[in-house]
Design an enzyme around this catalytic site. Structure first.
Site, PDB file in Angstrom:
ATOM      1  N   GLY A   9      49.824  86.171  55.500  1.00  0.00           N
ATOM      2  CA  GLY A   9      48.869  85.958  54.423  1.00  0.00           C
ATOM      3  C   GLY A   9      47.602  86.750  54.683  1.00  0.00           C
ATOM      4  O   GLY A   9      47.654  87.873  55.205  1.00  0.00           O
ATOM      5  N   GLY A  12      46.923  86.722  58.683  1.00  0.00           N
ATOM      6  CA  GLY A  12      48.087  87.347  59.296  1.00  0.00           C
ATOM      7  C   GLY A  12      48.237  88.803  58.896  1.00  0.00           C
ATOM      8  O   GLY A  12      48.555  89.671  59.723  1.00  0.00           O
ATOM      9  N   LYS A 205      34.717  75.747  66.729  1.00  0.00           N
ATOM     10  CA  LYS A 205      35.124  76.047  65.358  1.00  0.00           C
ATOM     11  C   LYS A 205      35.484  74.772  64.604  1.00  0.00           C
ATOM     12  O   LYS A 205      35.105  74.594  63.439  1.00  0.00           O
ATOM     13  CB  LYS A 205      36.306  77.023  65.333  1.00  0.00           C
ATOM     14  CG  LYS A 205      36.647  77.442  63.903  1.00  0.00           C
ATOM     15  CD  LYS A 205      37.683  78.517  63.816  1.00  0.00           C
ATOM     16  CE  LYS A 205      37.893  78.890  62.345  1.00  0.00           C
ATOM     17  NZ  LYS A 205      39.000  79.829  62.161  1.00  0.00           N
ATOM     18  N   ASN A 209      34.643  73.018  60.910  1.00  0.00           N
ATOM     19  CA  ASN A 209      35.741  72.737  59.983  1.00  0.00           C
ATOM     20  C   ASN A 209      35.774  71.277  59.552  1.00  0.00           C
ATOM     21  O   ASN A 209      35.965  70.970  58.369  1.00  0.00           O
ATOM     22  CB  ASN A 209      37.085  73.091  60.620  1.00  0.00           C
ATOM     23  CG  ASN A 209      37.348  74.579  60.728  1.00  0.00           C
ATOM     24  OD1 ASN A 209      38.149  75.014  61.536  1.00  0.00           O
ATOM     25  ND2 ASN A 209      36.693  75.392  59.910  1.00  0.00           N
ATOM     26  N   SER A 274      37.928  77.565  53.415  1.00  0.00           N
ATOM     27  CA  SER A 274      39.355  77.702  53.102  1.00  0.00           C
ATOM     28  C   SER A 274      39.876  76.471  52.365  1.00  0.00           C
ATOM     29  O   SER A 274      40.742  76.588  51.490  1.00  0.00           O
ATOM     30  CB  SER A 274      40.156  77.920  54.385  1.00  0.00           C
ATOM     31  OG  SER A 274      39.987  76.825  55.272  1.00  0.00           O
TER      32      SER A 274
END
Length: 327
Positions: A9, A12, A205, A209, A274
């Site tokens: 995606g 990736g 991280k 998130n 995201s």
């Protein structure tokens, strides 16, 4: 050197395109749907720093079409990877390393862990222990992904920012396989440091998130919009304080304080997380890997997380009503 990107995606595909510039690397991708068809027919297009390049990369849908690899880099979202882990078997030889380049708490978190929870399996990110059993934690190299990228149409990826892919063995050792991967990624213009305490960096991280992602899905705000709103800013900060207590109870060392972490997110500007992007596109959201997993870790560590529990209930409801919860 054979490297397979499982899930080509946005991230990736970006990694694959960069690795395709290295002569010593035989890069292949596994993708599906219109994205797969576009890459097969027109190549993989990467737009970076205003420059557009097309890479002819072998891309398949079925891992059976490929043989054993030296490295398999999994860039699927966590809920998808858990479902298809048994299909990866054709890619594995005796020495194949698997790089988990995903958001959230990794399924192998307690493998080679220094503490009483060593060997504990996490049901929120690995239901039924499928990845533990089919992939095997001994294959794993941890990876924290910092770049942002997006697919603007099938076969076309835009790199937005970042080039750091931090690596680390669950044991903390600097093995030959992780050093070799770091070297290869560096040749492909990534910053790929090998960390002796990869879980610490996973949490830095994850810290953002677990707070920014669900709140963005509930408010519809960009990073800048949320952080600049005093009331929303306080909710985000309180979520991070709760999460930090969980991490520290598990032995994590936070290299920066909560306000510096928030300031770093604000510098990104009007970026949609995201989770918000998935909600807007009607795709399954990474709720369990990013939020439910922290709740599960909190229960294991004996830490109360009332705000995380409340936000998790709200974002799950929002996702289910929108058809975006990966049950």
């Amino acid at each position: 050197m054979k490297i397979c990107i499982y899930g080509a995606g946005a991230i990736g595909g970006y990694i694959a395109a960069q690795l395709a510039t290295i002569d010593a690397v035989e890069i292949t991708c596994i993708a599906r749907g219109p994205h797969l068809k576009a890459i097969r027919s027109r190549g993989l297009t990467l737009i970076k720093d205003g420059e557009e390049k097309v890479f002819q990369i072998k891309c398949v849908e079925n891992p059976d079409e490929l043989g054993p690899q030296d490295y398999v880099i999994i860039t699927l979202k966590a809920h998808s990877a858990a479902l298809i882990s048994d299909q990866m078997k054709p890619l594995f030889g005796p020495q194949t390393a698997v790089v988990t380049a995903q958001n959230g708490v990794p399924w192998w978190y307690f493998y080679n862990y220094d503490g009483s929870l060593k060997g504990t399996r996490l049901s929120t990110v690995d239901p039924g222990g499928r990845q533990w059993d089919f992939i095997g934690p001994d294959r794993v190299i941890g990876c924290v992904v910092y770049p942002a990228a997006k697919i603007i149409k099938p076969g076309v990826i835009v790199h937005e920012y970042g080039n750091r892919l931090s690596l680390g063995e669950p044991s903390g050792e600097k093995t030959e396989r992780v050093k070799e991967l770091s070297s290869i990624l560096a040749q492909a213009n990534f910053r790929a440091p090998v960390r002796p305490r990869i879980r610490d960096e996973i949490w830095i991280k994850l810290w953002g998130n677990v707070s920014l992602n669900p709140v963005s899905a509930l408010t519809g705000g960009t990073l800048a919009q949320m952080i600049d709103n005093p009331g929303v800013h306080k909710v985000i900060r309180d979520l991070m304080v709760e999460a930090q207590a969980v991490g520290e109870a598990l032995g994590v060392r936070f290299a920066v304080d909560v306000d510096k972490r928030i300031a770093g997110a604000r510098e990104v500007g009007d970026h949609k997380t995201s989770m918000l992007q998935d909600l807007e596109l009607g795709r399954p959201m990474e709720i369990d890997a990013i939020v439910s997993s922290v709740q599960e870790l909190a229960r294991l560590a004996g830490v109360e997380t009332p705000l995380i529990d409340s936000v998790l209930a709200l974002v799950k409801s929002r996702a289910r009503l929108s058809g975006c919860y990966a049950d």
